[in-house]
Design a protein around this motif. Structure first.
Motif, short mmCIF file in Angstrom:
data_model
loop_
_atom_site.label_atom_id
_atom_site.label_comp_id
_atom_site.label_asym_id
_atom_site.label_seq_id
_atom_site.Cartn_x
_atom_site.Cartn_y
_atom_site.Cartn_z
N THR A 1 -17.43 -21.84 18.63
CA THR A 1 -16.29 -21.78 17.73
C THR A 1 -15.90 -20.34 17.43
O THR A 1 -14.71 -19.99 17.44
CB THR A 1 -16.59 -22.54 16.42
N ARG B 1 -14.13 -18.84 20.38
CA ARG B 1 -12.77 -19.36 20.50
C ARG B 1 -11.84 -18.73 19.47
O ARG B 1 -10.70 -18.37 19.78
CB ARG B 1 -12.78 -20.89 20.35
N LEU C 1 -7.43 -17.93 18.66
CA LEU C 1 -7.09 -19.23 18.09
C LEU C 1 -6.38 -19.04 16.76
O LEU C 1 -6.81 -18.25 15.92
CB LEU C 1 -8.36 -20.06 17.87
N HIS D 1 -5.75 -27.32 15.48
CA HIS D 1 -6.37 -26.49 16.50
C HIS D 1 -7.83 -26.22 16.16
O HIS D 1 -8.70 -26.27 17.04
CB HIS D 1 -5.62 -25.17 16.63
N THR E 1 -11.16 -27.52 18.21
CA THR E 1 -12.13 -26.51 18.63
C THR E 1 -13.53 -26.86 18.15
O THR E 1 -14.50 -26.77 18.91
CB THR E 1 -11.72 -25.11 18.10
#
Length: 96
Positions: free
Chosen positions: A49, A52, A57, A64, A68
């Motif tokens: 996470t 990302r 992100l 979103h 994720t």
């Protein structure tokens, strides 16, 4: 439209919980919880996470971030399962 999506998600979770609670209980089978396994799952989830989010992100969009987190959790289950199985196999013919 989002209300219908949220209602169906909650309904799905409730059905899954109901099905899990209806599973037969095995007597005489004792298993131990592998805390190492769950530490690897949690750590991998946070790491994936974090990677990302650091790659751009838009974490202000709840959808979103939710996708994720779910994806990171499932990938972490695969990673932890593979590493856990690999570590505890002692011989080719022995079952875990």
């Amino acid at each position: 439209m989002k209300l219908v999506q949220h209602i169906s998600s909650v309904g799905g979770i409730l059905i899954l919980l109901w099905l899990i609670l209806r599973l037969p209980k095995e007597k005489g089978i004792h298993s131990t919880i592998s805390y190492t396994y769950w530490v690897v799952v949690a750590g991998s989830t946070l790491l994936i996470t974090g990677l990302r989010i650091s790659t751009g992100l838009d974490y202000h969009k709840t959808g979103h971030l939710t996708v994720t987190l779910i994806t990171a959790f499932f990938l972490s289950l695969i990673i932890a399962g593979y590493s856990h199985k690999k570590r505890f196999i002692t011989s080719p013919g022995k079952k875990i």
